[in-house]
Write a protein that holds these residues in place. Structure first.
Motif, PDB file in Angstrom:
ATOM      1  N   ARG A  44      35.155  73.280  79.536  1.00 59.00           N
ATOM      2  CA  ARG A  44      35.307  72.901  80.752  1.00 59.00           C
ATOM      3  C   ARG A  44      33.914  72.973  81.255  1.00 59.00           C
ATOM      4  O   ARG A  44      33.361  74.161  81.815  1.00 59.00           O
ATOM      5  CB  ARG A  44      36.512  73.335  81.653  1.00 59.00           C
ATOM      6  CG  ARG A  44      36.405  72.628  83.049  1.00 59.00           C
ATOM      7  CD  ARG A  44      37.405  73.340  84.000  1.00 59.00           C
ATOM      8  NE  ARG A  44      37.671  72.658  85.365  1.00 59.00           N
ATOM      9  CZ  ARG A  44      38.243  73.341  86.374  1.00 59.00           C
ATOM     10  NH1 ARG A  44      38.906  74.558  86.074  1.00 59.00           N
ATOM     11  NH2 ARG A  44      38.194  72.647  87.550  1.00 59.00           N
TER      12      ARG A  44
ATOM     13  N   GLU B 149      30.688  71.540  84.134  1.00 58.74           N
ATOM     14  CA  GLU B 149      30.065  70.836  85.386  1.00 58.74           C
ATOM     15  C   GLU B 149      28.850  70.312  85.278  1.00 58.74           C
ATOM     16  O   GLU B 149      27.898  71.068  84.746  1.00 58.74           O
ATOM     17  CB  GLU B 149      30.251  71.714  86.636  1.00 58.74           C
ATOM     18  CG  GLU B 149      29.822  71.126  87.695  1.00 58.74           C
ATOM     19  CD  GLU B 149      29.444  71.989  89.106  1.00 58.74           C
ATOM     20  OE1 GLU B 149      30.019  71.578  90.207  1.00 58.74           O
ATOM     21  OE2 GLU B 149      29.386  73.333  88.925  1.00 58.74           O
TER      22      GLU B 149
ATOM     23  N   ASP C 230      32.686  57.476  85.306  1.00 54.47           N
ATOM     24  CA  ASP C 230      32.765  58.831  86.214  1.00 54.47           C
ATOM     25  C   ASP C 230      31.934  60.038  85.722  1.00 54.47           C
ATOM     26  O   ASP C 230      32.035  60.990  86.283  1.00 54.47           O
ATOM     27  CB  ASP C 230      34.302  59.381  85.992  1.00 54.47           C
ATOM     28  CG  ASP C 230      35.327  58.380  86.472  1.00 54.47           C
ATOM     29  OD1 ASP C 230      35.030  57.567  87.553  1.00 54.47           O
ATOM     30  OD2 ASP C 230      36.487  58.106  85.812  1.00 54.47           O
TER      31      ASP C 230
ATOM     32  N   SER D 297      30.120  66.265  88.456  1.00 54.06           N
ATOM     33  CA  SER D 297      31.463  66.256  88.075  1.00 54.06           C
ATOM     34  C   SER D 297      31.817  67.145  86.849  1.00 54.06           C
ATOM     35  O   SER D 297      31.079  67.663  86.316  1.00 54.06           O
ATOM     36  CB  SER D 297      31.682  64.760  87.473  1.00 54.06           C
ATOM     37  OG  SER D 297      30.789  64.609  86.296  1.00 54.06           O
ATOM     38  N   GLN D 298      33.233  67.460  86.838  1.00 50.12           N
ATOM     39  CA  GLN D 298      33.790  68.311  85.990  1.00 50.12           C
ATOM     40  C   GLN D 298      34.712  67.430  84.886  1.00 50.12           C
ATOM     41  O   GLN D 298      35.471  66.641  85.097  1.00 50.12           O
ATOM     42  CB  GLN D 298      34.567  69.501  86.658  1.00 50.12           C
ATOM     43  CG  GLN D 298      33.864  70.230  87.686  1.00 50.12           C
ATOM     44  CD  GLN D 298      34.651  71.404  88.207  1.00 50.12           C
ATOM     45  OE1 GLN D 298      35.722  71.624  87.699  1.00 50.12           O
ATOM     46  NE2 GLN D 298      34.170  71.897  89.304  1.00 50.12           N
ATOM     47  N   TRP D 299      34.411  68.252  83.670  1.00 49.04           N
ATOM     48  CA  TRP D 299      35.000  67.423  82.340  1.00 49.04           C
ATOM     49  C   TRP D 299      35.716  68.515  81.422  1.00 49.04           C
ATOM     50  O   TRP D 299      35.123  69.611  81.380  1.00 49.04           O
ATOM     51  CB  TRP D 299      33.945  66.770  81.540  1.00 49.04           C
ATOM     52  CG  TRP D 299      33.817  65.287  82.411  1.00 49.04           C
ATOM     53  CD1 TRP D 299      32.833  65.383  83.493  1.00 49.04           C
ATOM     54  CD2 TRP D 299      34.022  63.991  82.018  1.00 49.04           C
ATOM     55  NE1 TRP D 299      32.544  63.935  83.873  1.00 49.04           N
ATOM     56  CE2 TRP D 299      33.238  63.265  83.072  1.00 49.04           C
ATOM     57  CE3 TRP D 299      34.905  63.425  81.300  1.00 49.04           C
ATOM     58  CZ2 TRP D 299      33.540  61.836  83.010  1.00 49.04           C
ATOM     59  CZ3 TRP D 299      34.933  62.071  81.168  1.00 49.04           C
ATOM     60  CH2 TRP D 299      34.228  61.288  82.160  1.00 49.04           C
ATOM     61  N   GLN D 300      36.520  68.135  80.774  1.00 50.83           N
ATOM     62  CA  GLN D 300      37.174  68.825  79.788  1.00 50.83           C
ATOM     63  C   GLN D 300      36.877  68.225  78.583  1.00 50.83           C
ATOM     64  O   GLN D 300      37.235  67.107  78.241  1.00 50.83           O
ATOM     65  CB  GLN D 300      38.788  69.082  79.941  1.00 50.83           C
ATOM     66  CG  GLN D 300      39.353  70.048  78.934  1.00 50.83           C
ATOM     67  CD  GLN D 300      39.325  71.482  79.300  1.00 50.83           C
ATOM     68  OE1 GLN D 300      39.103  71.735  80.623  1.00 50.83           O
ATOM     69  NE2 GLN D 300      39.102  72.326  78.559  1.00 50.83           N
TER      70      GLN D 300
ATOM     71  N   GLN E  11      38.096  64.505  79.063  1.00 46.60           N
ATOM     72  CA  GLN E  11      38.979  64.405  80.354  1.00 46.60           C
ATOM     73  C   GLN E  11      38.188  64.465  81.494  1.00 46.60           C
ATOM     74  O   GLN E  11      37.417  65.550  81.800  1.00 46.60           O
ATOM     75  CB  GLN E  11      40.385  65.249  80.326  1.00 46.60           C
ATOM     76  CG  GLN E  11      41.088  64.983  78.963  1.00 46.60           C
ATOM     77  CD  GLN E  11      42.411  65.787  79.094  1.00 46.60           C
ATOM     78  OE1 GLN E  11      42.881  66.562  80.187  1.00 46.60           O
ATOM     79  NE2 GLN E  11      42.875  66.005  77.903  1.00 46.60           N
ATOM     80  N   PHE E  12      38.220  63.501  82.255  1.00 50.62           N
ATOM     81  CA  PHE E  12      37.536  63.543  83.473  1.00 50.62           C
ATOM     82  C   PHE E  12      38.512  64.478  84.542  1.00 50.62           C
ATOM     83  O   PHE E  12      39.589  64.050  84.731  1.00 50.62           O
ATOM     84  CB  PHE E  12      37.249  62.298  84.309  1.00 50.62           C
ATOM     85  CG  PHE E  12      36.768  62.280  85.756  1.00 50.62           C
ATOM     86  CD1 PHE E  12      35.705  62.967  86.095  1.00 50.62           C
ATOM     87  CD2 PHE E  12      37.581  61.782  86.638  1.00 50.62           C
ATOM     88  CE1 PHE E  12      35.089  62.838  87.190  1.00 50.62           C
ATOM     89  CE2 PHE E  12      37.068  61.742  87.918  1.00 50.62           C
ATOM     90  CZ  PHE E  12      36.044  62.545  88.306  1.00 50.62           C
ATOM     91  N   LEU E  13      37.887  65.472  85.327  1.00 48.19           N
ATOM     92  CA  LEU E  13      38.623  66.255  86.165  1.00 48.19           C
ATOM     93  C   LEU E  13      38.493  66.108  87.583  1.00 48.19           C
ATOM     94  O   LEU E  13      39.399  65.700  88.323  1.00 48.19           O
ATOM     95  CB  LEU E  13      38.362  67.910  85.742  1.00 48.19           C
ATOM     96  CG  LEU E  13      38.747  68.067  84.180  1.00 48.19           C
ATOM     97  CD1 LEU E  13      38.361  69.738  83.967  1.00 48.19           C
ATOM     98  CD2 LEU E  13      40.266  67.853  83.905  1.00 48.19           C
ATOM     99  N   THR E  14      37.220  66.247  87.995  1.00 49.88           N
ATOM    100  CA  THR E  14      36.837  66.138  89.488  1.00 49.88           C
ATOM    101  C   THR E  14      35.475  65.519  89.675  1.00 49.88           C
ATOM    102  O   THR E  14      34.522  65.744  88.916  1.00 49.88           O
ATOM    103  CB  THR E  14      36.862  67.677  90.230  1.00 49.88           C
ATOM    104  OG1 THR E  14      35.988  68.331  89.569  1.00 49.88           O
ATOM    105  CG2 THR E  14      38.407  68.209  90.064  1.00 49.88           C
TER     106      THR E  14
END
Length: 792
Positions: free
Chosen positions: A66, A68, A128, A133-136, A178-181
């Motif tokens: 995960r 940022e 995105d 932004s944060q991603w998995q 996966q886009f998180l925030t």
């Protein structure tokens, strides 16, 4: 490091318990102790940085993380990298970004910074992808690594200085990221500003983005080359000029507002100087953060803060002290900043100005015309001082200097500082969309005018002058002469610097000095590819040019050309392209853009295809390599052994040019990517072939080449594998390594040695061997991946 710490402790003990004269104690406290403490701090940072890299056992492994995003992602149209040339992939994008690991399947990754690429991603998925932004995602990581060659950019040092734990790419085949925030705070502000610039459809939006955000995404190579030739490349770097301009504008604005508020009787506005200083400091700090806080901006911010604090406290602080505080602060917080070229260019430029104008007071002349003349003289002297002061760093870092920069910067700097940069900054600050658009359109128009002016000046004025990298003695003489010339007025002996310049000029111009006969063969480290340079005192040949990438990197322009320019080479007698694979021919265009070649040689129709596609039609001749033909370059001869005909495309591995280089009895066999099938034919065609001193292994040490019969036929004393570090192709294959070992052939691998050079003199028979990864740089010798030994 332990020894230095012991010295520090011992010095402290001596200072505390042993009586000493005041002068000795002062010297110890002023010079010796700070030097020892700084050395200890620097060595500690070096060791820590080496430990903050992905362990070799994890190189090439996949991890679920995960992350940022810590930078503005660079997005570009996706390309398919296989085949003779990159091909666009419609509807997809490539992205490159820096990310901080928040969670990971491997605990050691948490909190580390990664430099990642995401290839051929759906454009909707990248919508995105923004700073903060944060991603998995699943990523494949590699230990930070770069090619190691003389006179070329040290990518590995840059990764180390940037604190990159690992490089890698997104594995979307194992599951879509996966886009998180979304991003927040400063990251969101930077993304919003970049989006606003892009929405305006400006003709020079890449230049506007570089000035405001330090984001050079989208800058084309033509503009970058133009700025370098004219000596104005610093205009796009966020430097002291930009930070100082912001501070000055807001200081005046804060002072004006403070005086207006003072008229109202507000007690907090009774000191307008305080409001002006606070506004300038906050604005300079904000701009530094928005621009990405490069080293030059950090230096300017610290010096600005010192000056403003001195002004507010009604104290006089010399520029020397502000400069020393900035230098100490940067090195204390970032000891590895010395690995960054921008650190040296920024601090040397400011240092020479302080030295040159030491003790100089302002003009006492009255009248607007006299003040204007004084300003012009001061500006010319400043540019002259910077040109002289940066001469040695420019030669050492860039292997050249811009001659026209002295004059052009007198126009370009005020133009940028008074018209373009204020419009860019105000456009970012104002909230009204129409006014924002008008300001950015004005700056865009002005940038277009500036670039047109630089293009005109580039045609009529002498521009970039390539210079060889000087030796230690010559560099020392150049440093002494430049220092003497920069001394302020009244210092005895300052004009003696002119006496050394003619000697230095003769040393830097290789065609003006006699050179004893020699032959030097260098197999450059270009990753999974091949590039070989053969040099004598008068002639230069290149065999293959390395690969190129879809992102614009070229082994020809980034590795081969800088190496040869650093060696003092201005052109090529011949460029040989063994065959059409991109890891051999991809860098041709980039190399020819920087160094002209008299001849282009390759198998079959390949030279003509490269001349047409790469716009090398100005070459005097493009000819095929055909067995039996012989090329002569002074005492250096090149005899072709393969292919037997010119009626072929030249694209296949077995079409590769096979040539024998000979110089005064030294024999080098160049083989391209031939397979064992061609190897057996060579044995049949030349049964009485004499042993060779150096063999560049066929096909990078592939399992399908270097057969036992071929090794017995060539009987090399040394063999070189040009391969990528732990590349997925696995070159050289263990079976091939064992075949050469069984014949007691000394083996080298550029993935482990870096660029390797063999030198023959007019007297010595055995060559001297030098490997780039044996250079005195702590990060290069930290590991070599196992396998073949380094130069021993």
């Amino acid at each position: 490091m332990a020894g230095v710490c012991v010295l520090v402790v011992g010095t402290l003990v001596v200072l505390g318990v042993v009586p000493a004269p005041g002068r000795m104690r002062g010297a110890l406290c002023t010079f010796v102790l700070p030097f020892l403490l700084g050395t200890c701090w620097g060595l500690s940072a070096n060791h820590q940085s080496l430990s903050q890299r992905l362990p070799l056992p994890l190189h090439g492994a996949d991890f679920k993380v995960r992350v940022e995003l810590r930078s503005l992602p660079q997005k570009s149209p996706a390309t398919f990298s296989f085949g003779p040339k990159p091909r666009s992939v419609t509807g997809y994008l490539d992205a490159r970004f820096r990310a901080r690991v928040l969670e990971a399947s491997e605990p050691g990754l948490v909190g580390q910074d990664l430099l990642l690429s995401w290839y051929r991603a759906d454009s909707a998925a990248l919508r995105d992808l923004s700073a903060g932004s944060q991603w998995q995602m699943t990523v494949r990581l590699k230990r930070p690594r770069g090619s190691a060659n003389p006179h070329t950019f040290d990518y590995e040092a840059w990764l180390l200085q940037q604190g990159i734990y690992a490089t890698g790419y997104v594995r979307d085949q194992d599951g879509a990221p996966q886009f998180l925030t979304p991003g927040t705070g400063l990251n969101a502000v930077r993304e919003a500003l970049r989006a606003q610039i892009q929405e305006r459809g400006l003709d020079h939006q890449a230049l506007v983005g570089a000035l405001l955000l330090g984001d050079k995404t989208g800058l084309d190579t033509e503009n970058q080359a133009l700025l370098q030739r004219t000596g104005t490349a610093h205009l796009l770097a966020i430097s002291g000029l930009h930070v100082g301009m912001v501070a000055g504008c807001f200081f005046m604005l804060g002072g004006l507002i403070g005086r207006l508020l003072g008229l109202t009787g507000w007690r907090y506005a009774q000191n307008p100087l305080l409001l002006a200083g606070v506004a300038a400091l906050v604005a300079a700090a904000g701009y530094t953060l928005v621009s990405g806080a490069p080293l030059s901006a950090q230096r300017a911010l610290i010096m600005t803060a010192v000056g403003i604090l001195a002004l507010l406290s009604r104290r006089r602080i010399s520029a020397d002290l502000a400069y020393a505080l900035a230098l100490a602060a940067v090195l204390l917080l970032q000891p590895l900043a010395v690995l960054n070229a921008g650190f040296w260019l920024s601090f040397v430029a400011v240092g020479v100005l302080i030295l040159r104008f030491q003790g100089r007071s302002g003009s006492s002349h009255s009248g607007a015309l006299n003040r204007l003349l004084d300003w012009g003289r001061g500006a010319m002297q400043s540019q002259w001082a910077i040109l002289v002061g940066l001469l040695l760093p420019s030669v050492l870092i860039f292997s050249g200097v811009s001659v026209s920069g002295l004059v052009l910067n007198l126009i370009a700097i005020p133009w940028l500082g008074l018209l373009i940069l204020p419009a860019v900054l105000l456009g970012a600050a104002v909230p009204l969309a129409p006014l924002k658009t008008a300001l950015w359109q004005f700056s865009d128009w002005q940038l277009g005018c500036l670039m047109d002016f630089l293009q005109w000046a580039d045609r009529v004025l002498p521009g970039w002058q390539s210079l060889p990298v000087p030796g230690v003695a010559l560099a020392g003489m150049l440093a002494v002469s430049c220092f003497c010339l920069l001394l302020p007025r009244g210092v005895p002996g300052r004009h003696l610097g002119w006496c050394l310049l003619p000697v230095v000029a003769v040393g830097l111009l290789p065609w003006q000095r006699p050179v004893a006969p020699y032959f030097q063969l260098t197999v450059l480290d270009v990753g999974q590819g091949l590039a070989v340079a053969a040099e004598t005192e008068r002639h230069t040949l290149v065999f293959d040019s390395g690969a190129d990438s879809a992102g614009g990197w070229s082994g020809g322009s980034s590795v081969v050309a800088p190496y040869l320019i650093g060696q003092g080479r201005q052109s090529l007698d011949a460029l040989v392209v063994s065959h059409g694979d991109r890891d051999h021919a991809g860098g041709v265009a980039g190399l020819l853009q920087r160094l002209p070649a008299r001849r282009l040689i390759g198998p079959g129709r390949l030279p003509h295809r490269l001349a047409a596609i790469d716009h090398a039609t100005g070459l005097p001749g493009a000819s095929p390599c055909i067995a039996g033909n012989r090329e002569t370059f002074g005492e250096l001869s090149l005899t072709w052994l393969w292919p037997r005909s010119g009626a072929m495309s030249g694209e296949e591995n077995d079409h590769s040019c096979v040539g024998l280089l000979a110089w005064r009895g030294a024999r080098i066999l160049l083989t391209g990517d031939i397979s064992s099938r061609v190897e057996s034919q060579l044995q049949a065609l030349y049964p009485d072939f004499a042993p060779v001193d150096v063999l560049v292994a066929p096909h990078h040490g592939s399992r399908t080449s270097s057969s036992a019969g071929f090794i017995q036929w060539a009987r090399p004393d040394k063999v070189i594998f040009s391969a990528g570090f732990r590349h997925h192709f696995g070159h050289p294959h263990p079976e091939v390594v064992e075949r050469y070992a069984s014949r007691k052939v000394q083996q080298f691998n550029t993935a482990e040695t870096g660029g390797i050079t063999f030198s023959w003199s007019s007297v010595a028979r055995a060559p001297d061997t030098q490997c780039a990864r044996r250079a005195p740089k702590f990060w290069l010798g930290a590991d070599h991946g196992g396998g073949l030994a380094l130069c021993e």
